[in-house]
Scaffold this motif. Sequence first.
Motif, PDB file in Angstrom:
ATOM      1  N   ILE A 284      77.040  51.227   8.291  1.00 54.93           N
ATOM      2  CA  ILE A 284      77.509  50.721   9.576  1.00 54.93           C
ATOM      3  C   ILE A 284      78.121  51.894  10.336  1.00 54.93           C
ATOM      4  O   ILE A 284      79.257  52.292  10.055  1.00 54.93           O
ATOM      5  N   PRO A 285      77.386  52.468  11.276  1.00 52.96           N
ATOM      6  CA  PRO A 285      77.891  53.643  11.989  1.00 52.96           C
ATOM      7  C   PRO A 285      79.211  53.385  12.711  1.00 52.96           C
ATOM      8  O   PRO A 285      79.394  52.333  13.333  1.00 52.96           O
ATOM      9  N   LYS A 286      80.128  54.334  12.590  1.00 55.81           N
ATOM     10  CA  LYS A 286      81.405  54.256  13.298  1.00 55.81           C
ATOM     11  C   LYS A 286      81.132  54.251  14.795  1.00 55.81           C
ATOM     12  O   LYS A 286      80.269  54.969  15.282  1.00 55.81           O
ATOM     13  N   GLY A 287      81.828  53.397  15.493  1.00 59.56           N
ATOM     14  CA  GLY A 287      81.646  53.301  16.937  1.00 59.56           C
ATOM     15  C   GLY A 287      80.567  52.306  17.345  1.00 59.56           C
ATOM     16  O   GLY A 287      80.322  52.107  18.528  1.00 59.56           O
ATOM     17  N   SER A 288      79.935  51.667  16.375  1.00 66.40           N
ATOM     18  CA  SER A 288      78.904  50.675  16.691  1.00 66.40           C
ATOM     19  C   SER A 288      79.559  49.305  16.917  1.00 66.40           C
ATOM     20  O   SER A 288      80.763  49.125  16.682  1.00 66.40           O
ATOM     21  N   LEU A 289      78.768  48.350  17.336  1.00 64.42           N
ATOM     22  CA  LEU A 289      79.267  46.996  17.552  1.00 64.42           C
ATOM     23  C   LEU A 289      79.899  46.422  16.290  1.00 64.42           C
ATOM     24  O   LEU A 289      80.901  45.711  16.342  1.00 64.42           O
ATOM     25  N   LEU A 290      79.332  46.740  15.129  1.00 64.00           N
ATOM     26  CA  LEU A 290      79.830  46.193  13.876  1.00 64.00           C
ATOM     27  C   LEU A 290      80.960  47.009  13.247  1.00 64.00           C
ATOM     28  O   LEU A 290      81.565  46.579  12.270  1.00 64.00           O
ATOM     29  N   ASN A 291      81.235  48.173  13.813  1.00 57.15           N
ATOM     30  CA  ASN A 291      82.312  49.034  13.315  1.00 57.15           C
ATOM     31  C   ASN A 291      82.934  49.780  14.501  1.00 57.15           C
ATOM     32  O   ASN A 291      82.851  51.001  14.601  1.00 57.15           O
ATOM     33  N   PRO A 292      83.546  49.026  15.405  1.00 57.30           N
ATOM     34  CA  PRO A 292      84.048  49.644  16.638  1.00 57.30           C
ATOM     35  C   PRO A 292      85.257  50.541  16.394  1.00 57.30           C
ATOM     36  O   PRO A 292      85.968  50.391  15.406  1.00 57.30           O
ATOM     37  N   THR A 293      85.466  51.453  17.316  1.00 58.13           N
ATOM     38  CA  THR A 293      86.645  52.312  17.260  1.00 58.13           C
ATOM     39  C   THR A 293      87.868  51.476  17.647  1.00 58.13           C
ATOM     40  O   THR A 293      87.737  50.435  18.297  1.00 58.13           O
ATOM     41  N   PRO A 294      89.065  51.922  17.264  1.00 58.25           N
ATOM     42  CA  PRO A 294      90.273  51.141  17.561  1.00 58.25           C
ATOM     43  C   PRO A 294      90.495  50.878  19.056  1.00 58.25           C
ATOM     44  O   PRO A 294      91.107  49.884  19.426  1.00 58.25           O
ATOM     45  N   ASP A 295      89.983  51.741  19.919  1.00 60.44           N
ATOM     46  CA  ASP A 295      90.204  51.559  21.356  1.00 60.44           C
ATOM     47  C   ASP A 295      89.079  50.796  22.056  1.00 60.44           C
ATOM     48  O   ASP A 295      89.094  50.629  23.269  1.00 60.44           O
TER      49      ASP A 295
END
Length: 191
Positions: free
Chosen positions: A34-45
């Motif tokens: 699940i790539p960081k920054g994707s819909l399924l693993n969004p960044t905190p902001d």
Amino acid sequence: PAVTYSAVIYALRCLVQEDIPLNQGCLAPITFVIPKGSLLNPTPDAAVVGGNVLTSQRIVDVVLQAFKACAASQGCMNNLTFGIDGRFGYYETIAGGAGAGPTWHGVSGVHTHCTNTRITDPEILERRYPIVLRRFGLRPNSGGDGEFRGGDGVVRELEPLTKMTMSILSERRVLQPYGMAGGGTRPGGRD
């Protein structure tokens, strides 16, 4: 990623023909990418909403489609809210249709997959809030065509008796639920 893990374990438990425990060990043989920054693993902001009530439903549909287990469901929990600031707020989820499977028809007017909600009885709704329930029932012939038909969705018409804010978070309005094994799609839901 927690919503993804939960949706995947739910879908896998649906596919297994026996009761299995609901714990992290069920996911041990699975590798999640699940790539960081994707819909399924969004960044905190990231501005996100509806992970547990909308995204989880779509993940379940994808997993079940990958295993050719059943056609798509309503795709979300159809979240409806209304209220007046400082006075009251109301939240409900509206049922829909379940997708058909290889040997069964879909069920009409139900919550599907990762849901655990019930709708308020009409008498209670109208007694507690300035609203009238004008119509509530199945939406005939809204389930997908095929040897085994998809379940029909519902129509729920509410009339506010005073000025209030009303919002809905829904899915499958533009992209209809897909059929399987030659089963067809029907028009999407309407808000």
